[in-house]
Motif scaffolding. Structure first.
Motif, PDB file in Angstrom:
ATOM      1  N   TYR A 166       0.836  -1.211   0.000  1.00 21.24           N
ATOM      2  CA  TYR A 166       0.000   0.000   0.000  1.00 21.24           C
ATOM      3  C   TYR A 166       0.870   1.260   0.000  1.00 21.24           C
ATOM      4  CZ  TYR A 166      -3.589   3.359   1.317  1.00 21.24           C
ATOM      5  OH  TYR A 166      -4.437   4.443   1.346  1.00 21.24           O
ATOM      6  N   ASN A 167       1.955   1.246   0.780  1.00 24.91           N
ATOM      7  CA  ASN A 167       2.868   2.392   0.774  1.00 24.91           C
ATOM      8  C   ASN A 167       3.507   2.588  -0.599  1.00 24.91           C
ATOM      9  OD1 ASN A 167       2.616   3.405   3.409  1.00 24.91           O
ATOM     10  ND2 ASN A 167       3.998   1.864   4.232  1.00 24.91           N
ATOM     11  N   ARG A 168       3.809   1.480  -1.262  1.00 23.56           N
ATOM     12  CA  ARG A 168       4.391   1.605  -2.606  1.00 23.56           C
ATOM     13  C   ARG A 168       3.352   2.102  -3.609  1.00 23.56           C
ATOM     14  NH1 ARG A 168       7.604  -2.737  -0.555  1.00 23.56           N
ATOM     15  NH2 ARG A 168       9.791  -2.072  -0.620  1.00 23.56           N
ATOM     16  N   TYR A 169       2.104   1.750  -3.376  1.00 24.88           N
ATOM     17  CA  TYR A 169       1.035   2.300  -4.221  1.00 24.88           C
ATOM     18  C   TYR A 169       0.960   3.820  -4.039  1.00 24.88           C
ATOM     19  CZ  TYR A 169      -3.702   3.959  -5.119  1.00 24.88           C
ATOM     20  OH  TYR A 169      -4.772   4.707  -5.510  1.00 24.88           O
ATOM     21  N   LEU A 170       0.957   4.280  -2.788  1.00 23.35           N
ATOM     22  CA  LEU A 170       0.938   5.726  -2.538  1.00 23.35           C
ATOM     23  C   LEU A 170       2.193   6.389  -3.105  1.00 23.35           C
ATOM     24  CD1 LEU A 170      -0.370   5.828   1.147  1.00 23.35           C
ATOM     25  CD2 LEU A 170      -1.675   6.197  -0.954  1.00 23.35           C
TER      26      LEU A 170
END
Length: 478
Positions: A166-170
């Motif tokens: 999720y952090n990499r998506y953001l």
């Protein structure tokens, strides 16, 4: 007696699993330094920030804003990045599904014929399902049912992997925002370069006319024996040189137009623009705010921060692989050798429930390497985060200084152009009255042309600095 043996082996297994989890490799610890100076080279500490201005309001040229609008829809690199965001979003969904139970449905059919003179064959021959009926031969096996498997996420290994995704998506979203900022800046810089080239071309055409008139005067003076053929040839050479300069600028205009067309995502076509007022374009006062605002305004800094957060979660995921993992599997369905018996319950009903716990004990080199690599990547992410902050601060400081110096340079260059433009008329008048040498006329015309070119280039640098400070402060993406 049997229970004691089982408990004894379970105790040994628990001790072994605990031992395997306790011997973790030592990691290098590094803290993050996010401190920045309180101001930019002793500038004001006012928090008003130009980066908060939307690009539609920052760029007031309607032709430029129309180009940016089209580019935000058609630019291929931006569209590629949008697909990378979609890939990152799907990765989050994939990671989320890993810590939920997997449930499926299936069925199967098989036919099995064993030899009569084997153990299984002999047993089947003597076994009767009903009185007077032998075990069926060949033996068919039909099955239909549902099954489920689930890894119990005791150590949050799977949840942390989902959070990291999720952090990499953001991070990919902020990467897209940074690309938008750079795309807008590149289009604006190219647009102002195009306006500057138009003005330089106009200056060249004016000089060709002036030099051609001067050549005609020199030819007349040669006829009256006031000058020699040398003067005529020198004036003629200057006209030819200026004409060749015209074609070089025209080629630059074509290439700059096509660069803009590429960024906009379309095939070559003329770029709509108004070049007449280029010299009068205003340089508004820039509000740089305070350096700490860069941490929120710059998409590349936020992207580096999110990558660091993801790298930290990767360490937790790698660490959890040293610990025991608990898996649960279950099944429920019907099984029979005859379709007629398939739904006869409870005889045809089958079910299963099993659990297993495993942990690495010997030869853990692979998970050790993964664990240490995850820490190394985290340290890389820390350095990248700090470097991105430092680079952002230096970019802003450089552009603030650049804006100030270019303003002073432009004012002086404008006065120089005015003086040399007036000197052209003076030198021509002196030459007609035989009070000046023709070389003085040629040098004055050349100096005036070069200085007017430099004035246009300085103006272009001013507009580029205005674009670059907006980008450096983190404007354009919101």
């Amino acid at each position: 007696m049997l229970n004691k043996i089982i408990y004894r082996y379970l105790g040994v297994a628990v001790i072994a699993l605990s031992f395997s989890a306790c011997t973790l490799p030592a990691l290098i610890d590094k803290s993050v330094n996010t401190t920045v100076p309180v101001s930019y080279n002793n500038h004001s500490q006012d928090t008003t920030n130009t980066a908060k201005v939307k690009w539609q309001d920052y760029f007031t040229d309607s032709n430029l804003t129309a180009l940016i609008d089209v580019a935000l829809n058609n630019n291929q690199e931006l569209n590629i990045t949008m697909q990378e965001i979609e890939i990152a979003r799907n990765e989050v969904q994939a990671r989320k599904g890993e810590y939920l139970p997997f449930v499926g449905i299936g069925g199967g059919a098989a036919v099995d014929k064993v030899g009569r003179y084997t153990r299984n064959g002999a047993l089947e021959a003597n076994n009767e399902i009903k009185p007077g009926k032998e075990f069926p031969e060949p033996f068919t096996d039909l099955m239909i049912g549902a099954y489920a498997t689930w890894e119990v996420d005791i150590w949050h290994k799977l949840r942390n992997a989902k959070k990291g995704a999720y952090n990499r998506y953001l991070s990919s979203v902020d990467g897209k925002n940074f690309l938008v900022t750079n795309l807008i800046a590149e289009i604006a810089n190219s647009y102002y370069e195009l306006l500057a080239l138009d003005n330089q071309l106009a200056i060249v055409k004016q000089n060709i006319e002036i030099q051609t008139n001067a050549l005609n005067i020199v030819k007349l003076q040669k006829q009256s024996a006031r000058v020699t053929e040398l003067a005529v040839r020198r004036f003629e050479a200057q006209v030819l040189d200026t004409r060749s300069l015209q074609y070089g600028i025209q080629q630059q205009i074509i290439e700059t137009e096509n660069k803009i067309n590429f960024l906009v995502g379309r095939y070559p076509q003329p770029i709509a623009r108004n070049s007449n007022s280029f010299g009068e374009l205003a340089n508004d006062t820039i509000q740089a705010g305070i350096p700490s605002q860069l941490l929120q305004n710059r998409p590349d800094i936020r992207q580096a921060e999110l990558e660091l957060a993801a790298a930290r979660l990767d360490i937790k995921v790698a660490k959890a692989r040293f610990y025991p993992s608990l898996g649960i599997s279950a099944g429920l369905g019907f099984q029979a050798f005859n379709p007629a018996y398939l739904v006869n319950t409870p005889e045809s009903l089958l079910y299963s429930l099993a659990g297993d716990i495993t942990a690495p004990l010997i030869n853990r080199n692979a998970i050790k390497a993964t664990y240490v690599n995850a820490n190394a990547k985290q340290i890389q992410a820390i350095y990248n985060y700090e470097r991105t902050i430092l680079n952002a601060y230096i970019e802003v400081a450089n552009q603030l200084s650049n804006i100030s110096n270019l303003k002073s340079s432009y004012d002086l260059k404008a006065r120089q152009v005015k003086a040399l433009t007036e000197s052209i008329d003076i030198s021509n008048n002196l030459f007609r009255s035989a009070r000046a040498d023709y070389m003085e006329v040629l040098l004055t015309q050349r100096d005036a042309l070069e200085t007017r070119f430099e004035l246009i280039e300085t103006k272009m640098k001013q507009m580029n600095a205005r674009v670059n400070i907006y980008r450096a402060l983190g404007g354009g993406w919101n």
